[in-house]
Design a protein around this motif. Structure first.
Motif, PDB file in Angstrom:
ATOM      1  N   UNK A  65     -11.037  27.943  71.066  1.00  0.00           N
ATOM      2  CA  UNK A  65     -11.334  27.522  69.919  1.00  0.00           C
ATOM      3  C   UNK A  65     -10.189  26.852  69.305  1.00  0.00           C
ATOM      4  N   UNK A  66     -10.135  25.603  68.952  1.00  0.00           N
ATOM      5  CA  UNK A  66      -9.102  25.192  68.018  1.00  0.00           C
ATOM      6  C   UNK A  66      -8.720  25.941  66.859  1.00  0.00           C
ATOM      7  N   UNK A  67      -7.859  25.633  66.331  1.00  0.00           N
ATOM      8  CA  UNK A  67      -7.480  26.382  64.818  1.00  0.00           C
ATOM      9  C   UNK A  67      -7.099  25.461  63.961  1.00  0.00           C
ATOM     10  N   UNK A  68      -7.462  25.617  62.608  1.00  0.00           N
ATOM     11  CA  UNK A  68      -7.292  24.840  61.693  1.00  0.00           C
ATOM     12  C   UNK A  68      -5.823  25.003  61.186  1.00  0.00           C
ATOM     13  N   UNK A  69      -4.947  23.919  60.955  1.00  0.00           N
ATOM     14  CA  UNK A  69      -3.772  23.877  60.384  1.00  0.00           C
ATOM     15  C   UNK A  69      -3.652  24.623  59.296  1.00  0.00           C
ATOM     16  N   UNK A  70      -2.372  25.383  59.092  1.00  0.00           N
ATOM     17  CA  UNK A  70      -2.229  26.164  57.526  1.00  0.00           C
ATOM     18  C   UNK A  70      -2.123  24.862  56.577  1.00  0.00           C
ATOM     19  N   UNK A  71      -2.492  25.376  55.065  1.00  0.00           N
ATOM     20  CA  UNK A  71      -2.490  24.355  54.031  1.00  0.00           C
ATOM     21  C   UNK A  71      -1.216  23.565  54.037  1.00  0.00           C
ATOM     22  N   UNK A  72      -0.112  24.246  54.429  1.00  0.00           N
ATOM     23  CA  UNK A  72       1.194  23.898  54.322  1.00  0.00           C
ATOM     24  C   UNK A  72       1.763  23.272  55.399  1.00  0.00           C
ATOM     25  N   UNK A  73       0.819  22.303  56.198  1.00  0.00           N
ATOM     26  CA  UNK A  73       1.235  21.752  57.379  1.00  0.00           C
ATOM     27  C   UNK A  73       2.688  21.089  57.355  1.00  0.00           C
ATOM     28  N   UNK A  74       3.331  21.321  58.198  1.00  0.00           N
ATOM     29  CA  UNK A  74       4.856  20.582  58.141  1.00  0.00           C
ATOM     30  C   UNK A  74       5.021  19.247  58.339  1.00  0.00           C
ATOM     31  N   UNK A  75       4.105  18.656  58.778  1.00  0.00           N
ATOM     32  CA  UNK A  75       4.322  17.185  59.286  1.00  0.00           C
ATOM     33  C   UNK A  75       2.754  16.604  59.373  1.00  0.00           C
ATOM     34  N   UNK A  76       2.737  15.366  58.796  1.00  0.00           N
ATOM     35  CA  UNK A  76       1.535  14.403  58.887  1.00  0.00           C
ATOM     36  C   UNK A  76       1.911  13.225  59.025  1.00  0.00           C
ATOM     37  N   UNK A  77       1.199  12.466  60.001  1.00  0.00           N
ATOM     38  CA  UNK A  77       1.436  11.003  60.182  1.00  0.00           C
ATOM     39  C   UNK A  77       0.247  10.143  59.661  1.00  0.00           C
ATOM     40  N   UNK A  78       0.503   9.226  58.869  1.00  0.00           N
ATOM     41  CA  UNK A  78      -0.702   8.669  58.368  1.00  0.00           C
ATOM     42  C   UNK A  78      -0.929   7.284  59.466  1.00  0.00           C
ATOM     43  N   UNK A  79      -2.246   7.195  59.657  1.00  0.00           N
ATOM     44  CA  UNK A  79      -2.911   6.438  60.617  1.00  0.00           C
ATOM     45  C   UNK A  79      -3.778   5.485  59.805  1.00  0.00           C
ATOM     46  N   UNK A  80      -4.089   4.371  60.090  1.00  0.00           N
ATOM     47  CA  UNK A  80      -5.035   3.387  59.445  1.00  0.00           C
ATOM     48  C   UNK A  80      -5.915   2.894  60.593  1.00  0.00           C
ATOM     49  N   UNK A  81      -7.157   2.869  60.505  1.00  0.00           N
ATOM     50  CA  UNK A  81      -8.208   2.343  61.484  1.00  0.00           C
ATOM     51  C   UNK A  81      -8.420   1.030  61.637  1.00  0.00           C
ATOM     52  N   UNK A  82      -8.012   0.263  62.824  1.00  0.00           N
ATOM     53  CA  UNK A  82      -8.264  -0.921  62.914  1.00  0.00           C
ATOM     54  C   UNK A  82      -9.427  -1.360  63.893  1.00  0.00           C
ATOM     55  N   UNK A  83     -10.175  -2.316  63.932  1.00  0.00           N
ATOM     56  CA  UNK A  83     -11.143  -3.013  64.953  1.00  0.00           C
ATOM     57  C   UNK A  83     -10.874  -2.487  66.450  1.00  0.00           C
TER      58      UNK A  83
END
Length: 145
Positions: A1-19
């Protein structure tokens, strides 16, 4: 089962959803999430100073997905602003495991565990991660809950 990231996630990439990311109803195609996860891992490596081209050119190394477990929890939709998180969970001599998540604001949409294998860039056979890089990656490992 996948694990949730810790609250202090070291990296996050923003993604916008397009058509192009959605079906006719404006819901993100399930396979598109794989591309989002890949982009985030690639940008995480680049942030550590190891872009994919540099790894190939200077170290003769590429990483390829060996296994992936994805839990789809909620759908993303057209125009959503997502954050794709990355945490290095484990690094071994010739592989690494990343725990990833996709969020829309505070809502968790997807969790994933991704194992990548280190391969020789010329013949795509498994190989050891060069020691200096391995040492740096091991130092970046995080524990997840």
């Amino acid at each position: 089962m996948s694990q949730e990231l810790p609250a202090m996630s070291s990296f996050s990439l923003p993604i916008r959803i397009y058509w192009e990311d959605t079906d006719a109803g404006g819901v993100v195609y399930h396979a598109q999430y794989v591309a989002f996860l890949e982009r985030a891992r690639s940008e995480w490596m680049r942030e550590q100073g190891y872009g994919q081209e540099l790894l190939r050119r200077e170290h003769g190394l590429v990483f390829a997905v060996r296994a992936m477990q994805v839990d789809f929890l909620r759908p993303a939709r057209l125009d959503d602003a997502l954050e794709v998180g990355v945490v290095l969970h484990e690094c071994r001599r010739a592989s690494a495991v990343f725990v990833q998540e996709v969020r829309c604001g505070d809502v968790l949409l997807l969790t994933a565990t991704v194992r990548v294998a280190a391969l020789d860039a010329e013949n795509f056979r498994p190989r050891a991660i060069p020691q200096p890089l391995l040492d740096e990656l091991v130092a970046l490992q995080a524990t997840t809950s």
